[in-house]
Structures are given as C-alpha cells and as structure tokens.
Design a protein around this motif. Structure first.
Motif, PDB file in Angstrom:
ATOM      1  N   ASP A 187      28.216   5.453  30.369  1.00 60.06           N
ATOM      2  CA  ASP A 187      28.236   4.013  30.120  1.00 60.06           C
ATOM      3  C   ASP A 187      26.873   3.655  29.552  1.00 60.06           C
ATOM      4  O   ASP A 187      25.841   3.939  30.177  1.00 60.06           O
ATOM      5  CB  ASP A 187      28.507   3.247  31.420  1.00 60.06           C
ATOM      6  CG  ASP A 187      28.706   1.755  31.197  1.00 60.06           C
ATOM      7  OD1 ASP A 187      27.886   1.151  30.479  1.00 60.06           O
ATOM      8  OD2 ASP A 187      29.667   1.184  31.756  1.00 60.06           O
ATOM      9  N   CYS A 203      30.623   0.802  39.246  1.00 56.16           N
ATOM     10  CA  CYS A 203      31.895   1.090  39.903  1.00 56.16           C
ATOM     11  C   CYS A 203      32.851   1.648  38.864  1.00 56.16           C
ATOM     12  O   CYS A 203      33.088   1.023  37.819  1.00 56.16           O
ATOM     13  CB  CYS A 203      32.496  -0.161  40.547  1.00 56.16           C
ATOM     14  SG  CYS A 203      34.096   0.132  41.353  1.00 56.16           S
ATOM     15  N   SER A 204      33.375   2.850  39.147  1.00 56.79           N
ATOM     16  CA  SER A 204      34.378   3.483  38.289  1.00 56.79           C
ATOM     17  C   SER A 204      35.717   3.500  39.000  1.00 56.79           C
ATOM     18  O   SER A 204      35.785   3.698  40.217  1.00 56.79           O
ATOM     19  CB  SER A 204      33.987   4.936  37.964  1.00 56.79           C
ATOM     20  OG  SER A 204      32.856   5.003  37.160  1.00 56.79           O
ATOM     21  N   ASN A 253      35.032   1.643  33.856  1.00 57.02           N
ATOM     22  CA  ASN A 253      33.761   1.535  34.580  1.00 57.02           C
ATOM     23  C   ASN A 253      33.034   0.271  34.158  1.00 57.02           C
ATOM     24  O   ASN A 253      33.109  -0.166  33.017  1.00 57.02           O
ATOM     25  CB  ASN A 253      32.855   2.727  34.294  1.00 57.02           C
ATOM     26  CG  ASN A 253      31.549   2.636  35.069  1.00 57.02           C
ATOM     27  OD1 ASN A 253      31.511   2.979  36.244  1.00 57.02           O
ATOM     28  ND2 ASN A 253      30.471   2.172  34.432  1.00 57.02           N
ATOM     29  N   VAL A 272      35.550  -4.313  36.566  1.00 53.06           N
ATOM     30  CA  VAL A 272      36.266  -3.050  36.396  1.00 53.06           C
ATOM     31  C   VAL A 272      37.696  -3.173  36.906  1.00 53.06           C
ATOM     32  O   VAL A 272      38.624  -2.556  36.364  1.00 53.06           O
ATOM     33  CB  VAL A 272      35.514  -1.887  37.072  1.00 53.06           C
ATOM     34  CG1 VAL A 272      35.632  -1.937  38.594  1.00 53.06           C
ATOM     35  CG2 VAL A 272      36.025  -0.550  36.558  1.00 53.06           C
TER      36      VAL A 272
END
Length: 798
Positions: free
Chosen positions: A76, A232-233, A265, A287
């Motif tokens: 990312d 956060c994925s 993500n 997300v």
C-alpha cells in the motif's frame, strides 16, 4: 480549397496533413498496429525481480506464481514509518551559514565540508511492505507441465496456466482502481480438483484472524505503535463446489472447481500534516466499505470495470515498430538475454519496455498526495533500499518525465498535491536552516510526510545530504504539466503560486560572486552526488557557484517569467527575475572541452560518475539547445563522452534523453540498448550471475538494486527520440514540434499515435525509411504550430 503551396508539398511528399494555414482538409486516422504486449515466462518467479507487478495506484501486488506455493506480496503506497515533521526542526541553524561562506571564499574547502554537517537534519522515513498472501497446494504435488506466466499490459491482468496430472489450472490477478481491491481467481478444468490452504501474514507487527471465509489482518508500520501508521487488511475467499474451513489463522479449501480471493486494505494515513493515530483516517471503516464491493459485484463485473478504467489511460498511446510481431511469442527473460548478448534488433522488446513504463505509472500514481516513490509502490523488503523514499536530486523528477509526453497527465495529480505539502513545510526549512523568510525550498530526500530539511543527521556526506535545490527542480514538473495541457486555471491556482515561492527562495539564496560581484552564484553549493579534486589535490563536495545549482535556477526563473506573463500578473516580479537571470554566472567550457561542473576548471574525482546534474539545462530543462546554444550543447556532448556508457539504471535512462536532445540518434539508441542490459536478480547465485545497471527479468529497472525511475526515464527517452517540442514565448506562445529528431536507423519504419506535445496538442504520425509519410495533429487547442520534419519547416494553423 487547398492552397498552391500545400498542393505542391502534397505532390512532392506522400504526406497527408489535416491542419494547415488555410485548409480544413479531413484525413483518416493513422492506423498504428501495435502488437499485443505481454511479459511472459515459462517458470514461476523465484526472486522479487522475476515477480509480476500489478497495482491500482494505491494497492499493489507482486505475483510469483508458484503452483505449489503461490506467493503474492502486497503493498500500500500510504504505508510508511513516522509521523508529520516538526516544523521547528533546525531553528537557528542558519547562523552557521556565514561561517561556511567565509570558509569557502577563503578557499578552505575542507572546513566548509566539515561545517556543512551542522546544517543537517533528520533522515527520511521508510516505505514499508504490507502483507503476504500464500496460496499453498494441498495434496499430491504431481508433475507440472505446460507452465505459462504472463502480465498482459494491454489489460493490466496477470495470468498463469499449467497442468498438474492432466488437470489444467488457470489463475488470474488484477488490481482494480474502481473497486479499491485486488482480485484473484483460480479455475480447474476438472470439477472439484482445487485443494489448497490460504494464509495471510505480514513481516510488520500485526495480528490476524480468520473466520467465515475471511481474513482480517491489523498492524502498524515499524516504530512506536502510538506514533506511526496503522493498517487493516481484509481478504475474502469465495469458492464454487467443495468446502471451506478455518484452521487457526489459515483457510482450507477442499474440492473446489473455482476459487476467488478478494483483498482490500486501508491505512490510517490522512495527509502529510495529520498525526497517523490521533488524526488518522478511519481505516477500518474504509476497508470494510471496500470489501462490500466483492458482495455487490461479480468477479466478471469487477474485471470489466478494471480493464475499462485502465484502458481509458493506457490505450491513448500506441507504438508500432516494423518487425515487432516476430518476437511476441518468445519468453521475456529469453528475449532480454538474447538482446543483451547479441546485436539482434528486437523492436518488440523495445516497444514492450516503452509501454511498460506507462503501465507502471498508471499502476503506482493515483493516490492523492502520494506520488510514485523509488519503488513505485512495490517492495518485499522490511527496510527498502534508500528507504524507498523520494530522492529529489533526480529520482522523483525522473519518475514523471514521461507523464505528459505519453498522455498520462492525470497521473501527475499525486505529485501536484505532494509539492503543495512540500511548499508548506519548505517555508519553515528555508527560515530555520537558511534564514530566508520568503518562499520555500526542499532538499535531497523526502517521504510521505513531505519532509524538506537537509538530511544526514550531522554525519553524512554533504555531497548529497546538504543539497537544497529539490524544490527548484521538482517545481518544473508542474510547469511542464501546464505546457502540455495549457490549463490556464491549473497554472493560475496550482503551478504558478508554487513556482513563485520556489523562485523567491532562490532569489534570496543567490549571493554575489566574490571574484566578479556583478555576477550571482550560490554558496554553499554541491553537485549531487559528485566530488571534485581542486588545484591543491583536495577531494571535496562543498564549493560555491556550482553549475547544477545555476542551471536549475536559470530554468526556474525563465519558466516563472513565462508563467507570470502568460497570466498577465506579477510584472515587477517577472522583471526582477529577468534581471537576475542576466546576472547568473554563465556556463564555462573546461580544458577538456566539457561543460564545467564546478566554479573552477577542476577535475572530477570520478570522471565516470553516474550523476550528470550540470547538464540539467539540456534535459529535462530546455535552455540549452543544439540550435540556440550550439557551443554549450557541444560541451554537454563532450561531458557525456567523458562519462562513457556504463552507469546505473536510472542514469542510463537520463542519458537516453540527453543524447536525444543532442539529436544523436545512434548514441541515444545505443544507450537505450544499454538500459535493456539483462541483470540477474539480486539474490541469484550461479555461473551466469550478472550485475550492472540495466533491467531485471521482470523488466524492473536495475540500479542495482531496483529503482523504478530508470523504467520511467527509458519511456521518456523513446518519446524524445520520436518527438520534441517547445513553446516559443518570444513568438506569442507559438508551438514548435519536431518529428523524428533522433530516430535510430533500427526504427526506420513505424508509426505512433497519441503522443502529447507542448502547446496542448497530440500528434499521430507514421514514417518509412526514416521519412515522415503521414501526420495528424490533434488536441482541443487552436493555435499556430511550426512543424519540422523531413528536413523542412512548415507553419500550420490548427
């Protein structure tokens, strides 16, 4: 009615023109038959430099494609260490400047080098890897046959096909900008024959949970979790046939016929001035919203949306070189090795590399305020080489050299916002470190927080750490955007205010030349990242009156004058800049016939050094030209001859453009071939290990290690060989376009469409035996154009 002059031209030369001084003649579009372009391989990736990159401008993935354990490294572009800069850093350090100048003007260069360490601040933060997804075959390994792996850059899709025990498996991967996620699909030719284990993890501090066919992975960049970016994925696994169960943090799939994985993500990065924890983005909600797309849309719908969105940009430019199609079925790594080891002309590989640079920019530069970095957005390393940062003494600038010419102006938007953030921080750097209270500056390195201070932390070499011309250089990218788009609102509201601020800093930074007070120079000065040997034998970095500084300032001031006059504002300021330009110390030709890099005619410590910063006025600048300043252009040529042909990847990319600007087709093409030198993956061990500047098996640029700027510089170089343009502000903004200014004999026949030129136009044209046969001038703008081709100059009106 076609006038007689034009009729005569048409009778003599088989060339159709659709824009003439008095004619509105229509012509058919020029057909450019570009072959399908793919990176293809007969084996899975074993190293990062063999993996295939996909990206949506924010999210990226590196696909390895091992049938037994497929590794997908995820990135990312907004995941970095650190937090917003302290704008009070360096306060009061400007008191050191008089001491440095005193040492310099006393010719005590050793003392000046030493004092420079007192003008250094913190180093940049690190770009970090995000996560790794593994799809592990669960069952009899069986014999693999018919393996094929490809990246289709015409559609931005990776595909893998192979057979295991007579069953055909296919895998597909893409990164969607419209839906903010990465999608992966596995299919088998025999029902219920997909058996695998799926795991999601990270080398960053993290926790992961799997339930109901979905992963949730949370974590943060290295450092204090209360002071750095969090992420956060989510990964959702969907299957057709068979069963799915969770074992610890792994999802196990048994007996599926099709399998789809969606990955999304978000990070807490919320802008360069927002604390990533206290003022961070609501990344978990974001997300979750992205993941809803996988419920509301089918895989096929998402795939179509992705391809349509990508092709909206990619399909604008096509290039066809005679003989391209004959190489298209040969694996890319085989092509690259054969191209390196022989004198074989391979127009397919040369076209593929050109378009690959466009593919990489579309894939890595679509995030507000976060331009493509040294890695683009792809890294497997916890600590990326050179921190994966924004190196502003060439590398960030080179990333965007091809954005305008190859019709990707929208990909400049992240850089626009980034430069705004640089200016906001840079005015504090100007005051704290240099005692200048007007304008802004930026130095050698930056990061996602738009840091602008000189780096080095009091211990690094001034030859790079203390350079403060980053703002003066990067701002010219915004002026270029205006020149190509002719967007007057953009110039008025975005580019010019930032240009003016950079120019104001440079006005205050200039000092009188102690040996010739009517001339202006910079002091202290460095020439990134080179070292001189003075007449006393001292090898140093700090000097006064460096050519690179003055070239950048000359370019900035000239562009700012033209911008102010275009907007019909700031007349007094433009006059001040004009007077200052006339006082800048002129270029000096040295005893070797080269362009002096230093104030004095000193030797380089390394004559083959990769940097050629003193040639900025030739390219990417425009105030040194073969026609307008022939003696200085000849000195630039001699400088390049002395440096030779062997250098790093990004430097090779730059040299293609420099030779093209000198109209040296043979040498420009020779250096383009050098850029396509096969380089082994960094961790490869074997008898055939190759280490140099050039290109890795996946066509990533090899500094080495990987830096993406060489890819972008190479793509820009192809454009410079085919088309060059400038706006003549002395002639009320008339555009001058030169076709085939540096066409190599190896490309004697071909065609191109969609190339952008300064003045707001696009140009399509074809050529045969080195002569233009058909031209079409496009674009929305109306105006006067001088078109140079086939040894003649014609004045057109569109």
């Amino acid at each position: 009615m076609i006038n007689r002059f034009l009729l005569l031209i048409l009778l003599i030369i088989p060339c159709t023109l659709n824009c003439t001084a008095k004619s509105k003649t229509k012509t058919s579009d020029i057909k450019v038959e570009q072959p399908p372009l793919k990176l293809s391989y007969t084996h899975h990736a074993r190293f990062f430099e063999e993996s295939l990159p996909i990206g949506n401008g924010r999210l990226g993935a590196l696909v390895y494609g091992n049938p037994d354990n497929d590794t997908i490294i995820l990135n990312d572009i907004t995941l970095w260490t650190g937090k917003p800069v302290d704008r009070n850093e360096g306060a009061g350090l400007s008191e050191t400047l008089p001491e440095i100048r005193k040492a310099l003007f006393s010719e005590n260069y050793s003392k000046a080098d030493s004092l420079q360490h007192l003008l250094q601040g913190h180093n940049s933060e690190f770009f970090q890897p995000l996560a790794t997804l593994n799809i592990i075959h669960d069952g009899d390994k069986g014999k693999i046959s018919g393996y094929h792996r490809e990246l289709d850059i015409d559609s931005s899709v990776v595909r893998i096909n192979y057979s295991r025990d007579g069953i055909l498996y296919s895998r597909e991967y893409f990164a969607s900008a419209p839906d903010n996620l990465i999608a992966m699909k596995i299919k088998s030719s025999v029902p219920r024959s997909i058996n695998c284990r799926i795991a999601l993890t990270s080398i960053l501090p993290h926790s992961v949970r799997a339930s109901n066919g979905q992963f949730t992975l949370t974590g943060h960049a290295m450092g204090d979790k209360n002071e750095t970016i969090h992420f956060c994925s989510m990964a959702r696994v969907c299957h057709y046939d068979g069963s799915l169960r969770v074992e610890d943090s792994t999802i196990v799939v048994k007996g599926a016929t099709e399998l789809t994985v969606y990955y999304a993500n978000r990070t807490s990065f919320n802008g360069a001035r927002c604390h990533p924890v206290k003022e961070g983005a609501d990344y978990i909600s974001l997300v979750s919203g992205d993941m809803w797309h996988s419920y509301n849309l089918s895989y096929d719908d998402m795939r179509k949306r992705h391809i349509d969105d990508y092709r909206k940009y990619y399909s604008r430019v096509s290039l066809s070189l005679d003989g391209s199609s004959s190489f298209k079925d040969i694996p890319t790594d085989v092509q690259l090795k054969e191209y390196t080891d022989s004198n074989t002309v391979n127009p397919y590989l040369e076209t593929l590399y050109f378009q690959y640079g466009r593919y990489l920019l579309i894939s890595s530069s679509r995030t507000k305020g976060v331009p493509a970095n040294l890695q683009g957005l792809w890294t497997p390393h916890l600590w990326s080489p050179w921190r994966g940062n924004y190196t502003m003494n060439i590398n960030l600038e080179e990333n965007y050299w091809h954005a305008q010419t190859t019709n990707l102006s929208e990909m400049m938007a992240p850089l626009d916002d980034f430069v705004k953030a640089l200016a906001e921080n840079g005015c504090h750097t100007a005051a704290n470190y240099y005692g200048i209270n007007k304008g802004w500056c930026a130095c050698h390195n930056s990061d996602i927080w738009a840091m602008t201070n000189p780096v080095g932390e009091g211990k690094d070499n001034p030859k790079w750490a203390n350079w403060n011309m980053g703002g003066a250089w990067i701002i010219n990218s915004l002026w270029e955007k205006f020149q190509f788009t002719q967007d007057i609102d953009y110039l008025r509201n975005v580019a010019y205010p930032l240009m003016k601020g950079a120019a104001q800093f440079c006005l205050s930074w200039l000092v009188n030349d102690p040996h010739c007070p009517e001339q202006l120079i910079t002091a202290p000065s460095t020439s990134p990242e080179a070292v001189y040997v003075n007449d006393k034998g001292y090898a140093g970095a700090t000097m006064y009156g460096g050519t690179a500084d003055l070239a950048l300032i000359r370019e900035l001031f000239t562009n700012s004058i033209n911008a102010a006059r275009t907007l019909n504002i700031d007349a007094a300021f433009a006059d001040t800049l004009s007077m200052t330009v006339s006082r800048l110390r002129p270029y000096i030709v040295g005893h070797m016939g080269d362009l002096n890099e230093w104030y004095y005619d000193w030797d380089d410590h390394d004559f083959k050094h990769r940097h050629q910063s003193h040639l900025i006025g030739l390219y990417p600048g425009s105030h040194i030209t073969v026609a307008g300043t022939p003696s200085i252009a000849d000195a630039c040529r001699r400088s390049l001859e002395i440096k030779g042909d062997e250098t790093t990847g990004w430097s090779t990319g730059w040299r293609i453009n420099l030779w093209a600007r000198l109209h040296d087709a043979s040498q420009a093409y020779h250096i383009y071939r050098k850029l396509l030198t096969y380089v082994s993956p960094d961790n490869y061990i074997g008898d055939d290990r190759r280490r140099s500047g050039g290109t890795y098996p996946n066509l990533f640029d090899a500094h080495p290690p990987f830096q993406i700027d060489g890819n972008f510089g190479g793509t820009a170089g192809v454009c410079e060989m085919l088309v060059q343009s400038y706006v003549d502000y002395s002639q009320k903004g008339e555009t001058v376009i030169e076709l085939l200014p540096a066409l190599p004999e190896q490309w004697s026949t071909g065609s191109v469409s969609g190339i952008c030129v300064r003045g707001g136009y696009t140009v399509d044209f074809s050529w045969k035996d080195g002569k233009v046969t058909n031209v079409k001038l496009g674009g929305k703008r109306k105006g006067k154009v001088v078109l140079i081709y086939n040894g003649k100059s014609e004045r057109w009106k569109k």
